[in-house]
Motif scaffolding. Structure first.
Motif, PDB file in Angstrom:
ATOM      1  N   UNK A 425       0.178   2.260   1.824  1.00 41.54           N
ATOM      2  CA  UNK A 425      -1.086   1.731   2.331  1.00 41.54           C
ATOM      3  C   UNK A 425      -2.196   2.507   1.631  1.00 41.54           C
ATOM      4  N   UNK A 426      -2.913   1.852   0.742  1.00 37.09           N
ATOM      5  CA  UNK A 426      -3.909   2.530  -0.082  1.00 37.09           C
ATOM      6  C   UNK A 426      -5.159   2.873   0.719  1.00 37.09           C
ATOM      7  N   UNK A 427      -5.743   4.031   0.431  1.00 34.00           N
ATOM      8  CA  UNK A 427      -7.040   4.427   0.981  1.00 34.00           C
ATOM      9  C   UNK A 427      -7.995   4.612  -0.180  1.00 34.00           C
ATOM     10  N   UNK A 428      -9.055   3.808  -0.224  1.00 32.29           N
ATOM     11  CA  UNK A 428     -10.043   3.864  -1.293  1.00 32.29           C
ATOM     12  C   UNK A 428     -11.434   3.846  -0.677  1.00 32.29           C
ATOM     13  N   UNK A 429     -12.449   4.035  -1.501  1.00 30.88           N
ATOM     14  CA  UNK A 429     -13.824   4.091  -1.001  1.00 30.88           C
ATOM     15  C   UNK A 429     -14.575   2.803  -1.280  1.00 30.88           C
ATOM     16  N   UNK A 430     -15.474   2.477  -0.386  1.00 29.81           N
ATOM     17  CA  UNK A 430     -16.419   1.401  -0.617  1.00 29.81           C
ATOM     18  C   UNK A 430     -17.401   1.814  -1.715  1.00 29.81           C
ATOM     19  N   UNK A 431     -17.917   0.838  -2.459  1.00 36.39           N
ATOM     20  CA  UNK A 431     -18.979   1.115  -3.415  1.00 36.39           C
ATOM     21  C   UNK A 431     -18.668   0.646  -4.819  1.00 36.39           C
ATOM     22  N   UNK A 432     -19.723   0.479  -5.624  1.00 37.32           N
ATOM     23  CA  UNK A 432     -19.728   0.174  -7.051  1.00 37.32           C
ATOM     24  C   UNK A 432     -19.356  -1.277  -7.337  1.00 37.32           C
ATOM     25  N   UNK A 433     -18.154  -1.710  -6.950  1.00 30.79           N
ATOM     26  CA  UNK A 433     -17.698  -3.071  -7.255  1.00 30.79           C
ATOM     27  C   UNK A 433     -17.437  -3.836  -5.965  1.00 30.79           C
ATOM     28  N   UNK A 434     -17.054  -5.096  -6.095  1.00 31.78           N
ATOM     29  CA  UNK A 434     -16.826  -5.928  -4.916  1.00 31.78           C
ATOM     30  C   UNK A 434     -15.553  -5.512  -4.198  1.00 31.78           C
ATOM     31  N   UNK A 435     -15.501  -5.868  -2.924  1.00 35.13           N
ATOM     32  CA  UNK A 435     -14.288  -5.592  -2.147  1.00 35.13           C
ATOM     33  C   UNK A 435     -13.077  -6.275  -2.784  1.00 35.13           C
ATOM     34  N   UNK A 436     -13.275  -7.506  -3.230  1.00 36.54           N
ATOM     35  CA  UNK A 436     -12.166  -8.250  -3.822  1.00 36.54           C
ATOM     36  C   UNK A 436     -11.585  -7.502  -5.013  1.00 36.54           C
ATOM     37  N   UNK A 437     -12.455  -6.949  -5.860  1.00 40.59           N
ATOM     38  CA  UNK A 437     -11.997  -6.249  -7.063  1.00 40.59           C
ATOM     39  C   UNK A 437     -11.168  -5.027  -6.711  1.00 40.59           C
ATOM     40  N   UNK A 438     -11.669  -4.203  -5.815  1.00 42.44           N
ATOM     41  CA  UNK A 438     -10.973  -2.954  -5.508  1.00 42.44           C
ATOM     42  C   UNK A 438      -9.663  -3.206  -4.764  1.00 42.44           C
ATOM     43  N   UNK A 439      -9.667  -4.182  -3.859  1.00 39.58           N
ATOM     44  CA  UNK A 439      -8.427  -4.496  -3.141  1.00 39.58           C
ATOM     45  C   UNK A 439      -7.390  -5.070  -4.106  1.00 39.58           C
ATOM     46  N   UNK A 440      -7.849  -5.912  -5.014  1.00 40.23           N
ATOM     47  CA  UNK A 440      -6.942  -6.494  -6.012  1.00 40.23           C
ATOM     48  C   UNK A 440      -6.331  -5.406  -6.893  1.00 40.23           C
ATOM     49  N   UNK A 441      -7.146  -4.440  -7.307  1.00 37.76           N
ATOM     50  CA  UNK A 441      -6.632  -3.355  -8.150  1.00 37.76           C
ATOM     51  C   UNK A 441      -5.599  -2.516  -7.415  1.00 37.76           C
ATOM     52  N   UNK A 442      -5.836  -2.256  -6.126  1.00 34.07           N
ATOM     53  CA  UNK A 442      -4.859  -1.489  -5.349  1.00 34.07           C
ATOM     54  C   UNK A 442      -3.560  -2.272  -5.187  1.00 34.07           C
ATOM     55  N   UNK A 443      -3.698  -3.571  -4.927  1.00 34.27           N
ATOM     56  CA  UNK A 443      -2.504  -4.406  -4.779  1.00 34.27           C
ATOM     57  C   UNK A 443      -1.712  -4.461  -6.081  1.00 34.27           C
ATOM     58  N   UNK A 444      -2.402  -4.555  -7.197  1.00 35.71           N
ATOM     59  CA  UNK A 444      -1.723  -4.598  -8.495  1.00 35.71           C
ATOM     60  C   UNK A 444      -0.986  -3.299  -8.790  1.00 35.71           C
ATOM     61  N   UNK A 445      -1.425  -2.196  -8.145  1.00 30.60           N
ATOM     62  CA  UNK A 445      -0.742  -0.910  -8.320  1.00 30.60           C
ATOM     63  C   UNK A 445       0.389  -0.735  -7.320  1.00 30.60           C
ATOM     64  N   UNK A 446       0.673  -1.795  -6.538  1.00 33.12           N
ATOM     65  CA  UNK A 446       1.823  -1.777  -5.642  1.00 33.12           C
ATOM     66  C   UNK A 446       1.521  -1.576  -4.175  1.00 33.12           C
ATOM     67  N   UNK A 447       0.231  -1.458  -3.784  1.00 33.32           N
ATOM     68  CA  UNK A 447      -0.099  -1.225  -2.376  1.00 33.32           C
ATOM     69  C   UNK A 447       0.343  -2.396  -1.515  1.00 33.32           C
ATOM     70  N   UNK A 448       0.877  -2.100  -0.316  1.00 31.92           N
ATOM     71  CA  UNK A 448       1.279  -3.146   0.622  1.00 31.92           C
ATOM     72  C   UNK A 448       0.138  -3.489   1.576  1.00 31.92           C
ATOM     73  N   UNK A 449      -0.874  -2.649   1.611  1.00 34.67           N
ATOM     74  CA  UNK A 449      -2.081  -2.898   2.407  1.00 34.67           C
ATOM     75  C   UNK A 449      -3.157  -1.953   1.885  1.00 34.67           C
ATOM     76  N   UNK A 450      -4.414  -2.252   2.227  1.00 36.61           N
ATOM     77  CA  UNK A 450      -5.529  -1.453   1.714  1.00 36.61           C
ATOM     78  C   UNK A 450      -6.488  -1.125   2.848  1.00 36.61           C
ATOM     79  N   UNK A 451      -6.885   0.151   2.892  1.00 33.75           N
ATOM     80  CA  UNK A 451      -7.951   0.598   3.783  1.00 33.75           C
ATOM     81  C   UNK A 451      -9.128   1.027   2.910  1.00 33.75           C
ATOM     82  N   UNK A 452     -10.272   0.411   3.121  1.00 36.85           N
ATOM     83  CA  UNK A 452     -11.481   0.767   2.383  1.00 36.85           C
ATOM     84  C   UNK A 452     -12.357   1.605   3.306  1.00 36.85           C
TER      85      UNK A 452
END
Length: 733
Positions: A425-452
């Motif tokens: 379950x990825x933990x990342x920060x809000x900011x800079x780019x869209x939510x869609x972009x950051x969640x997509x990048x985490x998912x592409x790295x194998x995350x099963x869920x994302x917490x922003x």
């Protein structure tokens, strides 16, 4: 022609800001009477006309022979229960006979034998001490007064206290007419049910009016060819209207979660006008559309107008701001959003930049609906939004993404190493780019869920997608800034995202929204916003299927703060129908609470900048009790060249809003700051009831005064009590 757009939120449209987070505490009594003190004045929250009398003997639920076994219920058909119930009934009759002999004015009005062995008694002047002399009674107390868990918005601005100054909720804004210049009002929503409202003349399209929403008009320069109507297609206007005047204690459900209080507008008995300037899917309105709507609202007899909209400011040449000023002078209060272009000075938008607009900045409401997230042994709340959510509890290790150049959280705006978040379950920060972009990048790295993790203080808010194709398909949520900081060192810790959403009530109140536009205004450097109101995580009505809980949403934006001010203006006008629009505006602005708002970056440091907070966070109870009106509501000296050594004076009018003569002491606090001094003369005035006087506020800038903002507070005091205050400001360039 200048385009006027709906107020946007931090990243996307304010209308899309659905917010979600921890369980609220249960409602409790407002007060309880002591067993040793009969004085009603010492017992707030009790009804001194009635008492509860506990009689000797256990009730059925605790009596040793009738209490049920663990996991069972009382057997009301059993002979033992029937026999004991008869004994308790006889005991209540004995007490009635005792009353007839010893306290003949008192009357039993009810009785119980399951949860309590007790009776209720209407005292009719009988004291509790008399009842306590009965050998049949084991405890006597006044009946408590209990209330539904209150709407946090209303508590923040002391709205219910203000209502109680003049008849309570049934009279809050009664008969006052508020124009909603927006996307329309969904007449079918229970917030706007007209049951119990008097028959009222209705104007405009009768398909969209009733005795609560009494006007439905549409304004758009392309109406003839597009066939647009006043119908509420977009949800923004319905949300705004609900904050102004949703019927008292309307039940609400969000995403299947029952909200533990009934939703109420700030002025629940006010009447509404639908002036739709964004009909259908139209996303912007021309100046002429808004001017047409404002003129129509005024001609239709509206007392207050709400404009949760804005666009680029054009200084003192902005004709829409001139129109707002003129309407206020003609006695219609116009509440306007400051805009969502903050943070940063000089971001206030038009027509909120109008001198006589009642301009709203936004602060937090401490609640949301969301998913519980447990990291190790601690549980937090996480807001949902436009992205996928877990349909069953999801457990996996926490995968913390850190920034490349620091130990803080990374934004995941660039591709992450393949497999680096596999099964986590990825933990990342809000900011800079869209939510869609950051969640997509985490998912592409194998995350099963994302917490922003949010990057501003306060509760999490709903995340909106960027609308591009191939949106991420893993569950994604936002957690608060504090949560992100608390768990960023726990990479690898087992984390569970719950699938059952909850209502969360937090302590994150009165934090300034980072997006809230700030003053001063361009060209003439006036203080804006005028005052701050709740505008983050505001729960209100939206069009939708109420049967499935789809007609309520949490939004954020200065759009959401503005209707708090419009509703407050309706309450003030209702209680003081003879006050002018300017006096109503001053009552709301110049009695606001100071030193309660906190900075958005950390949520603890008190805001002092007048161009962020205006006069403070509104307090409706103080507004309805205002005793002096200040005109203008803030004192601005414009810009002064540093080397000029200028002195300027502004005349300020004080009006006694009370019936009796008042003597006020005047002062300026924070009078000197790096070469700039402020003063007021005279230092004291005596003003007859209903009359006005003028005082002079002076700014003296020494040659070489420090560049930038200089501010102070003009205070009006009655004895040792400050009854009003106004911001004083100059910019040295």
């Amino acid at each position: 022609m200048t385009t006027r757009r709906l107020r946007s939120s931090v990243a996307l449209a304010a209308v899309a800001a659905l917010v979600l987070a921890l369980p609220a505490g249960a409602a409790g009594p407002a007060g309880r009477a002591s067993n040793t003190n009969d004085a009603p004045s010492a017992q707030p929250g009790v009804d001194a006309a009635y008492a509860l009398v506990q009689l000797n003997g256990d009730p059925l639920s605790t009596y040793v022979k009738t209490k049920p076994a663990p996991g069972k219920k009382i057997d009301f058909n059993g002979s033992t229960v029937k026999s004991y119930r008869a004994q308790l009934s006889a005991l209540r009759n004995d007490f009635k006979q005792w009353l007839r002999a010893n306290a003949p004015l008192a009357k039993v009005t009810g009785g119980w034998d399951i949860s309590l062995n007790a009776v209720s008694v209407k005292l009719n002047g009988t004291s509790l001490d008399v009842l306590r002399t009965s050998t049949l009674a084991s405890r006597v107390e006044y009946e408590g007064l209990y209330y539904p868990t209150s709407d946090p918005d209303l508590g923040i601005i002391h709205a219910i206290d203000a209502w109680n100054q003049a008849g309570g909720s049934a009279n809050a804004g009664a008969g006052v007419k508020v124009a909603i210049v927006d996307t329309g009002i969904d007449l079918t929503h229970p917030c706007f049910n007209d049951a119990g409202y008097s028959t009222t003349a209705q104007l405009g399209d009768p398909r969209f009016t009733n005795n609560k929403v009494i006007v439905a008009r549409v304004f758009n320069n392309k109406l003839p060819q597009n066939g647009l109507t006043a119908q509420a297609v977009q949800d923004h206007g319905t949300h705004v209207a609900g904050t102004v005047a949703c019927n008292y204690l309307t039940p609400a459900t969000v995403h299947g979660v029952s909200i533990p209080y009934g939703v109420s507008g700030v002025a629940p008995r006010a009447l509404l006008g639908n002036y739709n300037v964004f009909p259908g899917e139209v996303g912007n309105a021309r100046s002429e559309d808004i001017l047409n709507a404002l003129d129509a609202a005024y001609a239709d007899g509206m007392d207050v107008a709400n404009m949760s909209l804005g666009g680029g400011a054009s200084g003192i040449q902005d004709l829409l701001t001139v129109a707002v000023d003129n309407l206020d002078a003609a006695d219609m209060v116009v509440a306007v959003a400051a805009g969502n272009s903050g943070p940063g000075h000089y971001t206030v938008e038009s027509p909120g930049s109008a001198a006589r607009a009642l301009t709203a900045g936004a602060s937090t409401v401490p609640h949301f609906v969301g998913a519980p997230v447990t990291v190790g042994s601690a549980t937090y709340g996480a807001a949902t939004g436009d992205f996928v959510v877990a349909t069953s509890n999801l457990t996996a290790p926490l995968g913390v993404v850190t920034a490349a150049t620091s130990i803080d959280l990374g934004t995941a705006c660039a591709a992450l190493p393949a497999g680096s978040l596999s099964g986590k379950i990825a933990l990342i920060s809000r900011g800079v780019c869209t939510f869609s972009t950051k969640i997509r990048n985490a998912a592409n790295a194998g995350a099963v869920a994302v917490l922003v993790a949010n990057n501003v203080a306060g509760d999490p808010v709903a995340m909106a997608s960027d609308g591009t194709g191939s949106q991420p398909t893993v569950p994604a949520y936002m957690v608060g800034q504090a949560t992100g900081q608390a768990i960023k060192t726990l990479s690898g810790t087992s984390t569970t995202i719950g699938s059952t959403l909850q209502y969360f009530l937090t302590a994150n109140v009165d934090i300034m929204a980072g997006f809230s536009s700030q003053g001063p205004t361009d060209v003439d450097f006036r203080v804006k916003p005028d005052v701050v109101a709740p505008g983050v995580n505001v729960l209100s009505s939206v069009p939708g299927d109420c049967g499935s809980g789809g007609c309520w949403a949490f939004f954020q934006g200065t759009s959401m703060a503005t209707p708090h001010l419009a509703g407050s203006a309706a309450v003030v006008r209702g209680q003081h129908p003879n006050w002018t629009a300017a006096q109503v505006r001053s009552a709301i602005v110049n009695t606001a609470d100071l030193n309660v708002l906190k900075k958005y970056k950390d949520g603890t440091i008190v805001v002092t900048d007048v161009n962020i907070q205006g006069a403070g966070r509104e307090n409706l109870l103080s507004a309805v009790g205002a005793s002096v009106a200040i005109e203008p509501v803030s004192v601005s000296f414009g810009s002064v060249p540093s080397g000029s050594g200028q002195t300027r004076t502004v005349a300020v009018t004080l009006t006694n809003l009370s019936a009796g003569t008042a003597t006020w002491t005047l002062g300026v606090t924070g009078t000197t700051s790096s070469g700039v001094a402020f003063s007021v003369a005279p230092g004291s005035v005596t003003v007859a009831g209903g009359s006005s006087t003028t005082v002079n506020v002076t700014m003296a800038a020494a040659q070489g005064a420090a560049l930038g903002d200089h501010q102070a507070w003009l205070t009006v005091s009655n004895g040792s009590t400050t009854v009003a205050h106004a911001a004083v400001y100059v910019f040295v360039k």
